[in-house]
Design an enzyme around this catalytic site. Structure first.
Site: not given
Lengths: 661, 305
Positions: A407, A451, A467
């Site tokens: 991420c 994250h 995202d």
């Protein structure tokens, strides 16, 4: 020496047992040489008891202390701080064995043991640890009882039975105090032990240099929703934002650290939930966008993150109301928006060129963002926790060469490209998703759920979150980390014994869930029972309620208990009435009003003599009463209340009337 | 009968001037069948008191001067071979008298001390396998110099406990000393004293002592006193049951002397200093002589009623 009572064999035995039980929970953070130290000290003490060895002299003791200090310095690097201090405490607790000559020394050791039991809670305060601590407490009590036994007592069990009984008797009192005793805030805050402030988040990220992300299954926080739990794809728990980029490293900017709540407007339906946060050693709190909390929980900073004044160093319970559809800073350009456009002076030419290309192609911000996301989706990017290290132009290297990352790589690269295309953007760090415990209706978020995602700003719309990781590995978002990992990664393969690895075993998983449930209850109702919660419970029970009333109740209960105890001990109902004594008391009171007071050690006859001297006019009546009293009380004359009464009333009428002196 | 006791007291008081309280206590001690320890400096009238008591009570009197080389045989007596009869004949020692004055008891060795103390406790002596009863009544007055004097063997607590009372005579008041200086030599007065009681009368009086009434309320007071010595922190140790028996016996005898057939708390208080003073020690100073201040504390603080 001979006049000082020694330590009975039973007490010594139990003391050694208690020491083991006290030290065991500390072993997780103690250096290993501590075990050797204890074994040595205990062996030495036993040999002293068997008269095979002497007590160490001053030099030996001094040497041992220096050795321990050196050991702590070597293994902890310092002598101050919680970790070193706790090692020092246990070492003292161990070494004190070697100068335990008298009962007094043994008492010191036992009290030190109780203190060590309490310090273990700094490192572990779970339900198992709490239950376990009953063991060393009972053993210490047993040693305390054994200390009062004769040195010839042989059987070790009677003191244990007595101590167990004491502990059991203390339980109701403990529960009562737990519920009612007011919780006071700490007078000072302790720094966290090193192994407790584990967090998957830090206030900077450097994806380029990470070859392998360490994954921890430690709990970060639990969230319990009052209504239905939203799908996990929507659970983006914001912790902090990273706005400054130096080419390799994303870090917090000064703009974000201003404690001024930014402008935002509510929209849609709110979500209400409680969060029980594990100690993180950091100041930030977790909440879904955009969260609202009570003032005493924390305050909102300029980047919508919530922050406390002090680091979270023990489990913390707070309530949040979130507005997921709120519009953030839409009306005017936020102050400090230029920080969200900041880029290093040079580097990553290919990415910048690509950004310029995109900008030319998609003049609208939304379209450009969509194009970048589509790029991640369409091109062969791989989600992995073992990315290759990146070269000097890290963003270029990632976007065009390796295309492997997690991420942080995707969020960092996307933010870079958006900024290069002139769109204000920043990286948001936090947690994503979490595991739903179906029986408890709450979500557990672990450190491996950490994250990073992106939010960008455009006029009229405000900040929006996207995202990029979702485009690469949607299963990471929708189902969790383990689904997103490739074969080569392996879920939690650095933690072979974690029960989380064996989720496919249904019974084990259910067992784990129940256990988690129990722990959740412990956190929520036992550790979290303070301040607000205590007040609320007591209000439920007693209606309107405040601390003053609680103080009154506590004092009242205490007085009642002491009163009952006094009644049981003195047993006034068993005292036979004593008419002579009562009459004599009246006589005393009567004379006291005329300034003649009886001393405690004064007999009736000498008192009468003295009184007759002081009140010569009533001497005859005083003597009559005294003689009457003496006849009945000492000479075995017939007990006659009337005679005493008559003598007393004669005296009363002879004396001038006085209410008091 | 009781007036005879008063006559006894008057008679002794004529010889020992200005010591009425001590004389009364000494007589109390004798009535209660106890032994008396007089602790004082030399020349304070210890011997005169014991001698005078023996005279007025009509008792045979023997004096043993304790020295560091005194042997038990010197006290109890020895068997001597009689060549005429060809047998050992027992020659009784000075202990076989009705009133024995053991002068300066703390100058003898513990071995000799214990010979006397055993006789006091048992009322009989065993010499060379034969048990010989001591005369009845048997009364020991021991004197000792204060422990701080040189060359003495202090009596241990266990042996002090065998004396019912310990008295200290003290210096006479000025008027008494003036009379002493102007009058006859005291020792000359002694042979002229007449015995006032005979053995039968004395035995009857002694038998009356246990019959003096001690009510429940009074026993409670004695118990409170004893309990205080056992529970209060300033006492090195508490009073033994022997001490509480002694206290009650002495209080009864004191009441009898006061011509009462029941005991009141004031009787207990009157005998308390001499009965328990030598049995108590302060915790802060277990070897010292703190008994006096402890007794004052008891008199002041323990509720009398």
């Amino acid at each position: 020496m001979s006049s000082l009572p020694g330590i009975p064999r039973i007490a010594l035995t139990w003391l050694l047992v208690a020491q083991v039980l006290v030290i065991v929970p500390h072993l997780v953070h103690l250096p290993l040489w501590m075990i050797a130290l204890w074994l040595g000290a205990a062996g030495w003490r036993v040999q002293i008891f068997r008269m095979r060895a002497r007590y160490p002299n001053g030099w030996a003791k001094g040497g041992l202390v220096l050795l321990v200090l050196a050991g702590i310095l070597l293994s902890r690097g310092t002598l101050v701080g919680l970790d070193a201090a706790s090692v020092l405490l246990i070492a003292t607790f161990t070494l004190k064995l070697l100068e335990m000559r008298t009962r007094r020394d043994a008492l010191v050791l036992i009290f030190l043991g109780f203190f060590c039991v309490v310090t273990a809670y700094l490192f572990e305060d779970g339900i198992l640890a709490a239950l376990y601590s009953l063991l060393p407490v009972t053993a210490l009590l047993t040693a305390l009882v054994g200390l009062q036994h004769s040195g010839f007592a042989e059987r070790p069990w009677p003191p244990l039975r007595l101590a167990g009984g004491l502990v059991l008797q203390a339980v109701p009192l403990m529960l009562l105090l737990f519920v009612f005793f007011p919780r006071m805030g700490p007078l000072w805050s302790l720094p966290l032990p090193n192994d407790k402030g584990v967090t998957g988040l830090s206030d900077s990220m450097e994806p380029a240099d990470i070859a392998e992300l360490s994954r921890s299954s430690a709990l970060a926080f639990r969230a319990s929703f009052e209504s239905e739990v939203p799908p996990r794809g929507q659970l983006y728990w914001r912790a902090l934002t990273l706005e400054r980029f130096d080419g390799r490293r994303w870090s917090q900017s000064g703009y974000a650290d201003v404690p001024v709540a930014p402008q935002w407007s509510k929209a849609g339906a709110p979500l209400d939930y409680n969060i029980i946060m594990q100690p993180s050693g950091k100041r930030w709190l977790y909440a879904l966008d955009v969260g609202e909390m009570a003032q005493d929980s924390g305050r909102m900073m300029n980047d919508f993150r919530w922050q406390r004044l002090r680091p979270v160093d023990r489990p913390l319970l707070y309530q949040v109301r979130s507005w997921p559809e709120a519009v953030r800073q839409a009306q005017a350009e936020p102050p400090g928006i230029r920080q969200a456009l900041q880029l290093p002076q040079q580097g990553d030419p290919r990415s910048r060129a690509w950004a310029a290309e995109l900008k030319a192609q998609y003049p609208q911000s939304d379209a450009l963002v969509a194009a970048v996301l589509q790029h991640f989706n369409r091109e062969p990017y791989v989600y992995t926790l073992r990315p290759q290290p990146l070269g000097s132009d890290s963003v270029d290297d990632f976007l065009f060469n390796t295309r492997r990352g997690f991420c942080a790589h995707y969020a960092g690269a996307m933010t870079f490209v958006l900024r290069a295309a002139g769109i204000p953007a920043r990286v948001v760090a936090g947690y994503q998703g979490g595991e739903l415990n179906p029986s408890g209706n709450y979500i557990q978020v672990r450190q491996f759920d950490a994250h990073a995602w992106v939010e960008y700003w455009q006029p009229g719309q405000g900040w929006r979150s996207v995202d990029p990781t979702f485009q690469v590995a949607p299963e990471r978002i929708e189902q969790g980390l383990e689904e997103a990992l490739t074969e080569e990664d392996g879920f939690l393969d650095d933690q072979p014994f974690s029960p989380l690895r064996y989720r496919e075993l249904a019974w084990l998983n259910q067992l784990r869930m129940s256990w988690e449930n129990l722990n959740y209850g412990w956190q929520r109702w036992v550790l979290g029972y303070q301040g607000e919660q205590q007040l609320k419970l007591l209000q439920n029970w007693f209606g309107s309620f405040d601390w003053q009333r609680l103080a009154l109740v506590l004092v009242g209960t205490g007085a009642l208990l002491i009163g009952l105890l006094a009644l049981c001990l003195l047993k006034p109902w068993q005292q036979r009435p004593d008419p002579q004594r009562q009459a004599f008391r009246k006589y005393e009171r009567l004379l006291a009003r005329h300034d003649v007071r009886r001393e405690a050690g004064e007999g009736a006859r000498s008192f009468a003599l003295r009184a007759a001297q002081q009140l010569p006019e009533q001497a005859a009546q005083i003597e009559t009463f005294a003689r009457c009293f003496e006849q009945q009380r000492y000479a075995g004359g017939p007990a006659s209340r009337d005679a005493l009464r008559k003598a007393l009333s004669d005296l009363r009428s002879a004396l001038p009337w006085r209410l008091s002196r | 009968m009781r007036t005879k006791l008063d006559t006894c007291l008057d008679s002794v008081n004529q010889v020992l001037l200005g010591k009425e309280a001590q004389v009364r206590l000494a007589l109390t001690c004798l009535l209660a069948r106890g032994h008396l320890l007089i602790e004082d400096l030399p020349g304070m009238g210890k011997t005169t008191l014991s001698h005078a008591l023996a005279r007025v009570l009509g008792l045979s009197f023997q004096r043993i001067q304790f020295t560091s080389d005194l042997l038990p045989g010197d006290i109890l007596g020895t068997s001597v071979f009689d060549k005429d009869s060809g047998q050992f004949v027992f020659h009784p020692g000075p202990i076989f008298a009705e009133l024995v004055l053991a002068d300066e008891i703390n100058r003898a060795t513990p071995k000799s001390q214990s010979a006397l103390l055993e006789a006091m406790e048992e009322g009989q002596v065993t010499i060379e396998g034969a048990t010989r009863p001591l005369p009845e009544p048997f009364f020991v007055i021991a004197t000792q110099n204060p422990v701080s004097s040189g060359g003495t063997f202090a009596l241990p607590e266990s042996q002090l406990d065998r004396f019912l009372m310990r008295l200290s005579l003290g210096y006479p008041a000025q008027a008494a000393e003036r009379a002493l200086l102007l009058g006859d030599a005291r020792r000359d007065l002694l042979p002229r004293m007449e015995s006032i009681l005979d053995h039968a009368e004395l035995a009857r009086l002694q038998a009356q002592v246990p019959k003096v009434r001690a009510s429940d309320a009074l026993i409670d007071y004695v118990l409170r006193l004893v309990e205080a010595t056992r529970s209060q922190p300033q006492f090195a140790w508490g009073l033994s049951p022997r001490a509480s028996l002694a206290l009650l016996a002495a209080a009864r005898a004191w009441a009898l002397l006061a011509e009462r057939d029941y005991v009141i708390p004031e009787d207990v208080q009157a005998v308390l200093p001499s009965v328990v003073g030598h049995r108590l020690r302060e915790r802060a100073d277990p070897t010292g002589h703190g008994g006096g201040s402890l007794v004052q504390w008891l008199l002041r603080e323990v509720p009398a009623l």
